[in-house]
Design an enzyme around this catalytic site. Structure first.
Site, mmCIF file in Angstrom:
data_model
loop_
_atom_site.group_PDB
_atom_site.id
_atom_site.type_symbol
_atom_site.label_atom_id
_atom_site.label_comp_id
_atom_site.label_asym_id
_atom_site.label_seq_id
_atom_site.Cartn_x
_atom_site.Cartn_y
_atom_site.Cartn_z
ATOM 1 N N CYS A 1 -3.102 11.033 1.817
ATOM 2 C CA CYS A 1 -2.520 9.732 1.479
ATOM 3 C C CYS A 1 -1.152 9.892 0.846
ATOM 4 O O CYS A 1 -0.141 9.514 1.425
ATOM 5 C CB CYS A 1 -3.452 9.001 0.533
ATOM 6 S SG CYS A 1 -5.131 8.939 1.158
ATOM 7 N N LYS B 1 0.832 -1.207 0.000
ATOM 8 C CA LYS B 1 0.000 0.000 0.000
ATOM 9 C C LYS B 1 0.871 1.262 0.000
ATOM 10 O O LYS B 1 0.638 2.217 -0.752
ATOM 11 C CB LYS B 1 -0.907 -0.009 1.238
ATOM 12 C CG LYS B 1 -1.559 1.301 1.565
ATOM 13 C CD LYS B 1 -2.614 1.667 0.556
ATOM 14 C CE LYS B 1 -3.059 3.100 0.727
ATOM 15 N NZ LYS B 1 -4.209 3.434 -0.098
HETATM 16 N N1 SAJ Z 1 -1.495 15.329 -8.429
HETATM 17 C C1 SAJ Z 1 -0.637 16.076 -9.226
HETATM 18 N N2 SAJ Z 1 -0.332 15.616 -10.475
HETATM 19 C C2 SAJ Z 1 -0.855 14.463 -10.965
HETATM 20 C C3 SAJ Z 1 -1.712 13.689 -10.145
HETATM 21 C C4 SAJ Z 1 -2.017 14.148 -8.882
HETATM 22 O O1 SAJ Z 1 -0.149 17.142 -8.820
HETATM 23 O O2 SAJ Z 1 -0.555 14.130 -12.126
HETATM 24 C C5 SAJ Z 1 -1.824 15.792 -7.057
HETATM 25 C C6 SAJ Z 1 -3.320 16.071 -6.860
HETATM 26 O O3 SAJ Z 1 -3.646 17.356 -7.310
HETATM 27 C C7 SAJ Z 1 -3.453 15.904 -5.361
HETATM 28 C C8 SAJ Z 1 -2.441 14.801 -5.039
HETATM 29 O O4 SAJ Z 1 -1.561 14.733 -6.148
HETATM 30 O O5 SAJ Z 1 -3.057 17.091 -4.674
HETATM 31 C C9 SAJ Z 1 -3.049 13.428 -4.793
HETATM 32 O O6 SAJ Z 1 -4.115 13.174 -5.699
HETATM 33 P P1 SAJ Z 1 -4.354 11.750 -6.396
HETATM 34 O O7 SAJ Z 1 -5.543 11.874 -7.273
HETATM 35 O O8 SAJ Z 1 -3.100 11.294 -7.043
HETATM 36 O O9 SAJ Z 1 -4.571 10.742 -5.191
HETATM 37 P P2 SAJ Z 1 -5.536 10.686 -3.893
HETATM 38 O O10 SAJ Z 1 -4.769 11.185 -2.722
HETATM 39 O O11 SAJ Z 1 -6.878 11.268 -4.134
HETATM 40 O O12 SAJ Z 1 -5.742 9.072 -3.789
HETATM 41 C C10 SAJ Z 1 -4.599 8.227 -3.719
HETATM 42 C C11 SAJ Z 1 -4.787 7.066 -4.721
HETATM 43 N N3 SAJ Z 1 -3.518 6.328 -4.840
HETATM 44 C C12 SAJ Z 1 -2.949 6.085 -6.049
HETATM 45 O O13 SAJ Z 1 -3.410 6.506 -7.101
HETATM 46 C C13 SAJ Z 1 -1.695 5.259 -6.051
HETATM 47 C C14 SAJ Z 1 -5.906 6.149 -4.256
HETATM 48 O O14 SAJ Z 1 -6.015 4.994 -5.099
HETATM 49 C C15 SAJ Z 1 -5.648 5.692 -2.794
HETATM 50 O O15 SAJ Z 1 -6.689 4.850 -2.323
HETATM 51 C C16 SAJ Z 1 -5.596 6.940 -1.932
HETATM 52 O O16 SAJ Z 1 -4.474 7.734 -2.380
HETATM 53 C C17 SAJ Z 1 -5.407 6.498 -0.485
HETATM 54 O O17 SAJ Z 1 -6.411 6.581 0.260
HETATM 55 O O18 SAJ Z 1 -4.331 6.034 -0.120
#
Ligand code: SAJ
Length: 412
Positions: free
Chosen positions: A265, A211
């Protein structure tokens, strides 16, 4: 085949509540417990205290037919799921105090043969620690052979994406890490009530690290994009065009740079790996530092632009931690807006279409909440912090006259 008729879910937050509701829908009698009385009351009235697509409809059904009941203390059940937060404390170490409190709270209700699943994101070894806390409270279970004999325990980390929780809960594959093979088997039997993806069985420690590795993978990849954005700024190259072109390569898929990484996360979990292997986790640590530094870079850019005006009018577009959600928790956009308000004084405009009231931390600094039209009308400088759909739809001609700091490449 192990059969489960009842379930007790401890922690009714972004993961625990949808999980409890989905299990209740499958016919299990579910008791959900939470220490927050407002959450309990709201759930029992059929309304979620959090925003998640389609959750209210599901909740109304399972609460009204009595298959989900929320209360402030646990109840006896065939299986227990612990889904409480694991923030970090001093020195970026995992704070397992909620997991410990949840474990001790269910201890009096656990009966021989029960299954206990830890879903919270935790460092390797935490499921074993959970068993130790339980057996400390219940020496009778320890005397009967402890975990794997008197009761069963496993780690089954959640993987759902906010905004798609109810879809991903059902469709995603799961990792099931039991404290023994029989523990894993029983946990798989529980999740098979609704999971349509595969349940992959492994040890508890491997599941725990898997995870963390998933979220670190994403953090490292976002850090790569963010680092490229710094390099491009220095060389006066458009990073978004650069990435679009590089991604034409069949084996390249660079993520999007942004104002930083938010949420509870991705910005947290990599630190748990750094904590258990500080010498080895060099890339993972650096990625965290690169992403955490990004808000300062954005702030410096805005202040440099503002310096060119006698009385600059600045509007921050977006406060949530990612697009098209209302969640402001650990949001780099919030951090940037707060610090800009400190630097620029009262009158900073903030637009967030997904909330109705400005958070106190901004209101107290004299930030003014306004709609997109007003920001476009009045601001000299537009700082796009979150690429919400309504912002992406703004015609480019309407921002052509402004100084634009587009941290997400939404207006390219
Ligand atoms: N972000 C960027 N650039 C990107 C993608 C995301 O700057 O290309 C930023 C987003 O704006 C945000 C942060 O990253 O601030 C996180 O967003 P996210 O959409 O990547 O992830 P979370 O936090 O909403 O959810 C993640 C997911 N993990 C993965 O994709 C590996 C989700 O599947 C998990 O269940 C969740 O963390 C968790 O609960 O751990």
């Amino acid at each position: 085949m192990h059969s489960f008729k009842s379930l007790c879910v401890v922690g009714l937050g972004y993961i625990g509540l949808p999980t409890a509701a989905v299990f209740a829908k499958t016919g299990l009698q579910v008791t959900g417990t939470d220490v927050n009385p407002k959450a309990v009351d709201s759930i029992n009235s059929g309304k979620a205290h959090i925003v998640e697509v389609d959750l209210d409809g599901l909740l109304q059904g399972v609460v009204s037919n009595g298959s989900l009941v929320a209360q402030n203390k646990p109840a006896k059940a065939d299986a227990f799921i612990v889904a409480v937060p694991t923030p970090f404390k001093e020195g970026h170490r995992a704070d397992l105090s909620y997991v410990e409190a949840a474990t001790r709270s269910i201890a009096p209700y656990v009966e021989e043969g029960n299954l206990i699943v830890l879903e919270s994101t935790v460092p390797p070894g935490a499921t074993a620690a959970m068993c130790a806390w339980l057996e400390e409270e219940r020496p009778d279970l320890a005397a009967k052979g402890g975990v794997g004999k008197a009761y069963y325990a496993a780690h089954c980390p959640e993987r759902v994406l906010p905004g798609r929780v109810l879809i991903e809960l059902v469709q995603n594959d799961r990792i099931v890490g039991g404290m023994s093979e029989e523990c894993s088997e029983r946990a798989v039997a529980l999740y098979e009530h609704f999971v349509q993806g595969n349940c992959f069985v492994t040890s508890a420690a491997t599941a725990e690290l898997a995870k963390l590795a998933e979220n670190s993978f994403r953090d490292v990849n976002i850090a790569y994009a963010n680092e490229l954005s710094l390099i491009c700024d220095k060389l006066d190259i458009d990073v978004f065009e650069l990435i679009e072109l590089a991604n034409k390569h069949p084996r390249v898929n660079i993520l999007n740079p942004g104002p930083g990484v938010g949420g509870h996360c991705i910005a947290v979990d990599p630190w748990f790996i750094v904590d258990v292997a500080p010498e080895e986790a060099r890339l993972i640590r650096t990625a965290r530092e690169v992403n955490d530094h990004k808000p300062e870079v954005v702030i410096a850019k805005v202040l440099k632009a503002a310096n060119k005006f006698r009385a600059p009018k600045v509007a921050c577009l977006g406060l949530a931690f990612k697009p098209d959600i209302d969640d402001l928790r650990a949001s780099p956009a919030m951090d940037i807006t707060e610090k800009l308000a400190d630097a620029l004084g009262a009158g900073l405009m903030a637009v967030e279409p997904n909330i109705s009231e400005l958070p106190k931390s901004l209101a107290s600094k004299g930030v003014v909440m306004c709609d997109t039209a007003q920001a476009l009308e009045e601001a000299d400088i537009l700082v796009l912090l979150v690429d919400h759909k309504p912002f992406k739809r703004i015609p480019r001609a309407r921002v052509a006259e402004k100084v634009v700091i587009d941290t997400r490449g939404a207006w390219r």
